[in-house]
Enzyme design. Structure first.
Site, PDB file in Angstrom:
ATOM      1  CE1 TYR A  69      -3.241  -3.089   0.777  1.00  0.00           C
ATOM      2  CE2 TYR A  69      -4.240  -1.255  -0.402  1.00  0.00           C
ATOM      3  CZ  TYR A  69      -4.252  -2.580  -0.020  1.00  0.00           C
ATOM      4  OH  TYR A  69      -5.267  -3.399  -0.440  1.00  0.00           O
ATOM      5  CG  ASP A 115      -7.498   6.849  -7.634  1.00  0.00           C
ATOM      6  OD1 ASP A 115      -7.579   6.137  -8.654  1.00  0.00           O
ATOM      7  OD2 ASP A 115      -8.327   7.758  -7.379  1.00  0.00           O
ATOM      8  CG  HIS A 150     -14.283  -0.963  -3.076  1.00  0.00           C
ATOM      9  ND1 HIS A 150     -14.082  -1.495  -4.327  1.00  0.00           N
ATOM     10  CD2 HIS A 150     -15.446  -1.486  -2.632  1.00  0.00           C
ATOM     11  CE1 HIS A 150     -15.094  -2.328  -4.609  1.00  0.00           C
ATOM     12  NE2 HIS A 150     -15.932  -2.324  -3.599  1.00  0.00           N
ATOM     13  CB  SER A 245     -13.577  -5.623 -15.285  1.00  0.00           C
ATOM     14  OG  SER A 245     -13.385  -5.772 -13.876  1.00  0.00           O
ATOM     15  CG  ASN A 269     -14.573  -0.843 -20.363  1.00  0.00           C
ATOM     16  OD1 ASN A 269     -13.473  -1.085 -20.864  1.00  0.00           O
ATOM     17  ND2 ASN A 269     -14.900  -1.226 -19.136  1.00  0.00           N
TER      18      ASN A 269
HETATM   19  C1  BV8 Z   1     -18.436  -7.779   0.355  1.00  0.00           C
HETATM   20  C2  BV8 Z   1      -9.942  -1.774  -2.382  1.00  0.00           C
HETATM   21  C3  BV8 Z   1     -19.922  -8.517   2.043  1.00  0.00           C
HETATM   22  C4  BV8 Z   1      -8.616  -2.338  -1.949  1.00  0.00           C
HETATM   23  C5  BV8 Z   1     -11.099  -3.555  -3.597  1.00  0.00           C
HETATM   24  C6  BV8 Z   1     -17.633 -15.353  -4.961  1.00  0.00           C
HETATM   25  C7  BV8 Z   1     -18.389 -14.984  -6.064  1.00  0.00           C
HETATM   26  C8  BV8 Z   1     -18.852 -13.679  -6.193  1.00  0.00           C
HETATM   27  C9  BV8 Z   1     -18.557 -12.714  -5.230  1.00  0.00           C
HETATM   28  C10 BV8 Z   1     -17.797 -13.076  -4.154  1.00  0.00           C
HETATM   29  C11 BV8 Z   1     -17.327 -14.383  -4.013  1.00  0.00           C
HETATM   30  N1  BV8 Z   1     -16.630 -14.436  -2.872  1.00  0.00           N
HETATM   31  C12 BV8 Z   1     -16.622 -13.209  -2.282  1.00  0.00           C
HETATM   32  C13 BV8 Z   1     -17.346 -12.379  -3.049  1.00  0.00           C
HETATM   33  C14 BV8 Z   1     -17.595 -10.922  -2.778  1.00  0.00           C
HETATM   34  C15 BV8 Z   1     -16.378 -10.113  -3.212  1.00  0.00           C
HETATM   35  C16 BV8 Z   1     -16.228 -10.191  -4.715  1.00  0.00           C
HETATM   36  O1  BV8 Z   1     -17.001  -9.599  -5.465  1.00  0.00           O
HETATM   37  N2  BV8 Z   1     -15.221 -10.945  -5.171  1.00  0.00           N
HETATM   38  C17 BV8 Z   1     -14.985 -11.059  -6.600  1.00  0.00           C
HETATM   39  C18 BV8 Z   1     -13.483 -10.959  -6.882  1.00  0.00           C
HETATM   40  C19 BV8 Z   1     -15.537 -12.393  -7.073  1.00  0.00           C
HETATM   41  N3  BV8 Z   1     -16.655  -8.744  -2.803  1.00  0.00           N
HETATM   42  C20 BV8 Z   1     -16.272  -8.345  -1.568  1.00  0.00           C
HETATM   43  O2  BV8 Z   1     -15.634  -9.018  -0.802  1.00  0.00           O
HETATM   44  C21 BV8 Z   1     -16.743  -6.962  -1.150  1.00  0.00           C
HETATM   45  N4  BV8 Z   1     -17.340  -7.058   0.155  1.00  0.00           N
HETATM   46  O3  BV8 Z   1     -19.021  -8.373  -0.504  1.00  0.00           O
HETATM   47  O4  BV8 Z   1     -18.791  -7.754   1.676  1.00  0.00           O
HETATM   48  C22 BV8 Z   1     -20.320  -8.025   3.372  1.00  0.00           C
HETATM   49  C23 BV8 Z   1     -21.549  -7.382   3.477  1.00  0.00           C
HETATM   50  C24 BV8 Z   1     -21.950  -6.952   4.746  1.00  0.00           C
HETATM   51  C25 BV8 Z   1     -21.117  -7.150   5.849  1.00  0.00           C
HETATM   52  C26 BV8 Z   1     -19.863  -7.779   5.691  1.00  0.00           C
HETATM   53  C27 BV8 Z   1     -19.469  -8.228   4.460  1.00  0.00           C
HETATM   54  C28 BV8 Z   1     -15.606  -5.976  -0.993  1.00  0.00           C
HETATM   55  C29 BV8 Z   1     -14.838  -5.872  -2.260  1.00  0.00           C
HETATM   56  C30 BV8 Z   1     -13.825  -4.724  -2.153  1.00  0.00           C
HETATM   57  C31 BV8 Z   1     -12.428  -5.221  -2.427  1.00  0.00           C
HETATM   58  N5  BV8 Z   1     -11.526  -4.068  -2.486  1.00  0.00           N
HETATM   59  N6  BV8 Z   1     -10.359  -2.425  -3.624  1.00  0.00           N
HETATM   60  C32 BV8 Z   1      -7.526  -2.034  -2.938  1.00  0.00           C
HETATM   61  O5  BV8 Z   1      -7.770  -1.312  -3.930  1.00  0.00           O
HETATM   62  O6  BV8 Z   1      -6.393  -2.497  -2.688  1.00  0.00           O
HETATM   63  S1  BV8 Z   1     -11.491  -4.301  -5.054  1.00  0.00           S
HETATM   64  C33 BV8 Z   1     -10.627  -3.577  -6.315  1.00  0.00           C
HETATM   65  O7  BV8 Z   1     -10.702  -4.458  -7.416  1.00  0.00           O
HETATM   66  C34 BV8 Z   1     -11.243  -2.311  -6.843  1.00  0.00           C
HETATM   67  O8  BV8 Z   1     -11.745  -1.513  -5.826  1.00  0.00           O
HETATM   68  C35 BV8 Z   1     -12.309  -2.777  -7.795  1.00  0.00           C
HETATM   69  O9  BV8 Z   1     -13.508  -3.020  -7.116  1.00  0.00           O
HETATM   70  C36 BV8 Z   1     -11.754  -4.092  -8.267  1.00  0.00           C
HETATM   71  C37 BV8 Z   1     -11.162  -3.973  -9.660  1.00  0.00           C
HETATM   72  O10 BV8 Z   1     -12.208  -3.750 -10.526  1.00  0.00           O
HETATM   73  P1  BV8 Z   1     -12.154  -2.548 -11.566  1.00  0.00           P
HETATM   74  O11 BV8 Z   1     -12.109  -1.269 -10.843  1.00  0.00           O
HETATM   75  O12 BV8 Z   1     -13.268  -2.773 -12.500  1.00  0.00           O
HETATM   76  O13 BV8 Z   1     -10.760  -2.694 -12.278  1.00  0.00           O
HETATM   77  P2  BV8 Z   1     -10.351  -3.763 -13.394  1.00  0.00           P
HETATM   78  O14 BV8 Z   1      -8.869  -3.638 -13.545  1.00  0.00           O
HETATM   79  O15 BV8 Z   1     -10.967  -5.084 -13.068  1.00  0.00           O
HETATM   80  O16 BV8 Z   1     -11.063  -3.259 -14.728  1.00  0.00           O
HETATM   81  C38 BV8 Z   1     -10.650  -2.031 -15.313  1.00  0.00           C
HETATM   82  C39 BV8 Z   1     -11.626  -1.755 -16.437  1.00  0.00           C
HETATM   83  O17 BV8 Z   1     -11.303  -0.490 -16.997  1.00  0.00           O
HETATM   84  C40 BV8 Z   1     -11.548  -2.773 -17.577  1.00  0.00           C
HETATM   85  O18 BV8 Z   1     -12.868  -3.117 -17.974  1.00  0.00           O
HETATM   86  C41 BV8 Z   1     -10.833  -2.004 -18.702  1.00  0.00           C
HETATM   87  O19 BV8 Z   1     -11.297  -2.397 -19.971  1.00  0.00           O
HETATM   88  C42 BV8 Z   1     -11.272  -0.586 -18.402  1.00  0.00           C
HETATM   89  N7  BV8 Z   1     -10.360   0.476 -18.847  1.00  0.00           N
HETATM   90  C43 BV8 Z   1      -8.999   0.502 -18.786  1.00  0.00           C
HETATM   91  N8  BV8 Z   1      -8.562   1.720 -19.220  1.00  0.00           N
HETATM   92  C44 BV8 Z   1      -9.663   2.446 -19.546  1.00  0.00           C
HETATM   93  C45 BV8 Z   1     -10.812   1.661 -19.313  1.00  0.00           C
HETATM   94  N9  BV8 Z   1     -12.067   2.100 -19.543  1.00  0.00           N
HETATM   95  C46 BV8 Z   1     -12.202   3.358 -20.030  1.00  0.00           C
HETATM   96  N10 BV8 Z   1     -11.151   4.183 -20.264  1.00  0.00           N
HETATM   97  C47 BV8 Z   1      -9.872   3.764 -20.042  1.00  0.00           C
HETATM   98  N11 BV8 Z   1      -8.845   4.600 -20.289  1.00  0.00           N
END
Ligand code: BV8
Ligand code: ZN
Length: 298
Positions: A69, A115, A150, A245, A269
């Site tokens: 971090y 960020d 987040h 995503s 996107n």
């Molecule tokens: C919760 C902070 C419950 C930290 C982050 C099994 C199946 C399904 C779900 C789950 C499962 N097991 C657990 C879960 C839930 C889990 C989850 O969804 N897991 C996923 C991986 C399956 N979720 C959680 O745990 C959440 N909490 O559910 O709690 C609860 C409720 C009540 C009480 C108690 C508990 C918490 C999730 C938060 C995790 N923390 N970040 C840190 O940053 O270090 S997640 C982190 O990754 C980000 O915050 C973000 O959410 C994620 C990444 O996603 P994106 O932001 O979309 O980034 P990515 O790189 O994937 O995509 C980028 C996109 O941009 C692409 O599409 C690309 O094409 C596009 N792009 C690129 N450049 C451009 C562009 N678009 C336009 N212009 C450009 N120039």
């Protein structure tokens, strides 16, 4: 459903929209030089990185997680808001919002990013418009429109008393500064585990002195302001999905919920996303180009 790419049709919808919600992800900050989670070798793909954002990793190796971090704090401090941040920030200013969405009663940016660039973009606009103000109140309603669901990279949260405060200092503590110098230049891609920092030298809580942690939401932790977000999603009649995503819940489900109660969804996107099939509008390209173009705000 076949989505539209018509800017005129989108602007007509925008003119009629009353409660506007943006759901943003790492793609919003890509043009600011911050890697997304999906880029090759990015934060999302390398095993130890994606598993670092968990309470268990922090409990088992707080030194490694803090160095991860610290590295992201350094990168985020070097970054500036890009044109996409600035357009979304302008919508947080009521007079700007009325210009493109005269019927709008509310606007909120729900960001998954930690960020601070979206907040900085709004602050820059407030400072510019209120030139004679030397500081801004952190509860300025225009800042309230940004919901960092987040958490925040620059918040320092106590593991014991729960105290949480923003701290932009770099390094947060001498040991992290030393570790950054020690690590090789391509730290992000190298597989060498960095030197371990003894827990006493890691960031401490200013209130009680116990070990502090980054103020972000890790996997399996509850995202921030879920009640407020659920109310907004319930009322929204327009949702812009920007640079995400849509892989992480619950953020990934908001657009679909808005559509279910007849709201309009527009995806911005650079590549096709699973949500495109259900979207009403898709504007393919970098959001830092497409948002100014489509919203007609430069
Ligand atoms: C919760 C902070 C419950 C930290 C982050 C099994 C199946 C399904 C779900 C789950 C499962 N097991 C657990 C879960 C839930 C889990 C989850 O969804 N897991 C996923 C991986 C399956 N979720 C959680 O745990 C959440 N909490 O559910 O709690 C609860 C409720 C009540 C009480 C108690 C508990 C918490 C999730 C938060 C995790 N923390 N970040 C840190 O940053 O270090 S997640 C982190 O990754 C980000 O915050 C973000 O959410 C994620 C990444 O996603 P994106 O932001 O979309 O980034 P990515 O790189 O994937 O995509 C980028 C996109 O941009 C692409 O599409 C690309 O094409 C596009 N792009 C690129 N450049 C451009 C562009 N678009 C336009 N212009 C450009 N120039
Ligand atoms: Zn404390």
């Amino acid at each position: 459903m076949v989505f539209s790419t018509s800017v005129d049709d989108f602007r007509d919808v925008l003119k009629r929209s009353e409660n506007i919600v943006v759901v943003a992800g790492a793609g919003l900050s890509a043009a600011s030089g911050l890697p997304t989670f999906r880029e090759k070798g990015g934060l999302w793909r390398s095993l130890e990185t994606s598993s670092l954002a968990t309470p268990s990793s922090f409990n088992s190796d707080p030194s490694l997680v803090w160095q991860f971090y610290h590295h992201r704090r350094v990168k985020a401090l070097e970054a500036s808001p890009n044109a996409a941040h600035r357009v979304l920030a302008e919508l947080a200013i009521p007079s700007f919002l009325k210009a493109v969405a005269p019927a709008a009663k509310s606007y909120h940016l729900i960001t998954q990013n930690v960020d601070r660039l979206s907040v900085k973009a709004v602050m820059d606009l407030i400072n510019k418009s209120d030139m004679n103000r030397t500081s801004y109140d952190s509860d300025d309603p225009r800042l309230d429109s940004v919901i960092e669901m987040h958490g925040r990279l620059f918040d320092i949260q106590c593991t014991s008393c729960g105290h949480c405060e923003e701290d932009l200092s770099n390094p947060l503590c001498p040991a992290l500064g030393r570790a950054e110098e020690l690590r090789d230049s391509n730290a992000q891609t190298s597989k060498i585990k960095p030197e371990s920092i003894v827990v006493e030298e890691l960031p401490r809580c200013r209130q009680c002195g116990e070990l502090a942690r980054p103020g972000v939401v890790w996997f399996d932790e509850k995202p921030r302001k879920l009640d407020e977000i659920n109310n907004l999603v319930q009322r929204a009649d327009l949702c812009l999905v920007v640079g995400t995503s849509s892989t992480v819940r619950p953020a990934s489900g908001y657009a679909y919920r808005i559509q279910r109660h007849h709201g309009t969804v527009a995806v911005f996107n650079i590549e096709p996303t699973p949500g495109d099939a259900r979207a009403d509008f898709v504007f393919k390209g970098p959001c830092e180009v497409e948002l100014p173009r489509v919203l007609g705000i430069t």
